[in-house]
Enzyme design. Structure first.
Site, PDB file in Angstrom:
ATOM      1  N   SER A  36       0.841  -1.192   0.000  1.00 27.84           N
ATOM      2  CA  SER A  36       0.000   0.000   0.000  1.00 27.84           C
ATOM      3  C   SER A  36       0.875   1.240   0.000  1.00 27.84           C
ATOM      4  O   SER A  36       1.749   1.387   0.854  1.00 27.84           O
ATOM      5  CB  SER A  36      -0.923   0.014   1.227  1.00 27.84           C
ATOM      6  OG  SER A  36      -1.547   1.268   1.375  1.00 27.84           O
ATOM      7  N   LYS A  37       0.633   2.119  -0.953  1.00 30.18           N
ATOM      8  CA  LYS A  37       1.376   3.380  -1.008  1.00 30.18           C
ATOM      9  C   LYS A  37       1.118   4.200   0.252  1.00 30.18           C
ATOM     10  O   LYS A  37       2.009   4.882   0.756  1.00 30.18           O
ATOM     11  CB  LYS A  37       0.946   4.161  -2.260  1.00 30.18           C
ATOM     12  CG  LYS A  37       1.681   5.487  -2.459  1.00 30.18           C
ATOM     13  CD  LYS A  37       3.108   5.294  -2.867  1.00 30.18           C
ATOM     14  CE  LYS A  37       3.742   6.620  -3.286  1.00 30.18           C
ATOM     15  NZ  LYS A  37       5.157   6.494  -3.595  1.00 30.18           N
ATOM     16  N   ARG A  38      -0.086   4.105   0.777  1.00 31.16           N
ATOM     17  CA  ARG A  38      -0.439   4.864   1.982  1.00 31.16           C
ATOM     18  C   ARG A  38       0.427   4.472   3.167  1.00 31.16           C
ATOM     19  O   ARG A  38       0.644   5.254   4.083  1.00 31.16           O
ATOM     20  CB  ARG A  38      -1.919   4.651   2.346  1.00 31.16           C
ATOM     21  CG  ARG A  38      -2.897   5.305   1.416  1.00 31.16           C
ATOM     22  CD  ARG A  38      -4.279   5.345   2.037  1.00 31.16           C
ATOM     23  NE  ARG A  38      -4.736   4.034   2.457  1.00 31.16           N
ATOM     24  CZ  ARG A  38      -5.355   3.165   1.660  1.00 31.16           C
ATOM     25  NH1 ARG A  38      -5.564   3.486   0.395  1.00 31.16           N
ATOM     26  NH2 ARG A  38      -5.764   2.001   2.115  1.00 31.16           N
TER      27      ARG A  38
END
Length: 485
Positions: free
Chosen positions: A252-254
């Protein structure tokens, strides 16, 4: 029948690893079967669209060599290839289903739909639509439309029996129709839902193989019911297991996981990234790990795709990246390394090509270059304990003695080449009854001030030149004398 696959990203910013793997597998499926790879931009969710992200998609495909045969920028006979430019067709297909009795108008307000959730006797987060508008007469529908009343168009799902489909990875998947909601096909703003536009576009573009993440497995029966409602042939489905950060968490980029662009900025090679991503969920029939794109096309087989999630291992990618540096043609390597070397070394007269040659087999990423050669411009602060090396059989006392022996020899040396220096220092060690390492390790340490360096003692001496080499050895002598008294 020609095999046709499509990569259909949404322009929402960066290219994450899972997306790139999907594009790669679609490309390999098409090319391994002599088919075509199509790019389609799915931008119907205008709220999530990020400025410039279409260029990110184009640039990533170009950099990775995933050349599309049809797409917004190259054209093709099934365009337009941007969903928002195909808007006129979706309503037509939805109305076709209404005419067939496979879909219906729904004029329910948001308030009424919200109340269905609130009144759900099971307390579920989502209540299935109750088909309040399914029984509207033709006259009632026409009156509502004439009055401009907002509406959606819903697919009429079967309530009994089951729906099954075959997936190339997961086998036969079956769901109870009683679990299916009458999904919306056309939203109140006139835009198609993702599911509906997807099916219409895949059919009208003659897509034969659909590759996507396993999170879409539960939605696929809805897709197939749409194909059945139109009387169309469904494509072959290939659902991919997720790419994970670890055993519990998806990438996940987050949460700070890296995108393709991040990896490039961190000095990883495009070919190594593509090679590594190909092995995230797919295994060749043999144990080969390093592939050219042509070899991937030749060896890729859907049967090699695993059902199990794959963990993105940055250490494995880093190892593979290092292997690519070792195998790389020097001219290609030099094009990549030269800018980093020029940025890192400001001392005039340094032979950067010689430095680059030393680094080539030692690099893991391009971004390692500055930290590996920062000693060239300035000798770092270091402890005399660095001279102690069990394998080389050196102590601080031996190092001091060796450095003192070396200075007059180097001052007299006229041929300042690696071979000549090495031969002279080996003779010095032999003449004084020392092991080679008892001369070379102290010199290497005095010249670099680091526990590791891109070359040995004599190679570092060539890089630094005669004057700087002698200056640094004398500095080492001073430090050792101060330490040892």
């Amino acid at each position: 029948m020609e095999v046709r696959t499509r990569f259909a990203p949404s322009p929402t910013g960066y290219m994450h690893i899972g997306n790139l793997r999907t594009a790669l597998y679609e490309y390999l499926i098409a090319k391994s079967k002599g088919g075509k790879f199509i790019l389609r931009i799915e931008d119907t969710d205008q709220e999530r669209k990020v400025e410039g992200s279409v260029d990110v998609i184009y640039n990533t495909l170009k950099m990775t060599g995933l050349k599309h045969d049809e797409g917004p920028d190259v054209g093709g006979e099934y365009g337009p290839y941007v969903q928002s430019e195909r808007m006129g067709m979706y309503m037509k297909y939805a109305l076709e289903l209404v005419e067939k009795g496979k879909a219906y108008y729904c004029f329910c307000t948001k308030e009424r739909l919200d109340s269905l959730k609130e009144n759900n006797e099971h307390g579920d987060a989502f209540a299935r639509y109750d088909r309040h508008c399914l029984g509207l007469s033709k006259e009632e529908i026409e009156a509502n439309l004439a009055a401009g009343k907002p509406f959606v168009i819903r697919q009429l799902m079967p309530r009994e029996g089951t729906t099954s489909f075959d997936d190339a990875v997961y086998g036969t998947i079956t769901v109870d129709n009683s679990e299916l909601d009458d999904q919306i096909l056309i939203k109140s703003d006139g835009f198609p839902t993702y599911n509906f536009a997807n099916v219409v576009d895949d059919h009208t573009m003659n897509i034969t193989h659909v590759v996507r993440g396993s999170e879409y497995l539960s939605s696929t029966p809805k897709y197939n019911l749409l194909y059945d409602a139109f009387g169309w042939t469904a494509p072959e489905y290939i659902h991919l297991p997720p790419v994970m950060r670890d055993a519990q968490h998806k990438l996940s980029k987050r949460h700070g996981d890296k995108s393709f662009e991040d990896l490039i900025n961190e000095g990883y090679l495009v070919d190594a990234i593509v090679n590594y991503i190909a092995l995230l969920g797919w295994s060749p029939s043999d144990n080969q790990e390093i592939f050219t794109m042509d070899e991937l096309i030749e060896k890729f087989d859907i049967a090699g795709i695993s059902k199990s999630p794959s963990i993105f291992d940055i250490k494995k990618l880093t190892w593979m990246n290092g292997e690519y540096f070792k195998m790389m043609d020097f001219d290609k390597y030099w094009d990549l390394a030269e800018p980093k070397l020029k940025e890192a070394v400001k001392t005039p007269g340094v032979d950067l090509k010689f430095v680059g040659e030393l680094l080539k087999t030692r690099l893991e990423t391009l971004n390692d270059i500055p930290s590996m050669i920062d000693f060239i411009d300035e000798l770092p602060e270091y402890s005399t304990e660095l001279y102690i090396h069990k394998k080389m059989k050196t102590t601080e006392e031996i190092a001091l003695s060796s450095l003192k022996l070396t200075v007059p020899v180097l001052e007299e040396q006229t041929e300042w080449t690696n071979d000549a220096l090495y031969e002279r220092l080996m003779a010095l060690a032999k003449d004084n009854g020392l092991k080679n390492g008892q001369i070379l390790w102290p010199v290497r340490t005095a010249l670099s001030g680091k526990p590791s360096s891109p070359g040995g003692a004599t190679e570092l001496a060539v890089i630094l030149g005669k004057d700087e080499t002698i200056k640094r050895i004398n500095k080492g002598i001073e430090m050792l004398e101060e330490k040892l008294g």
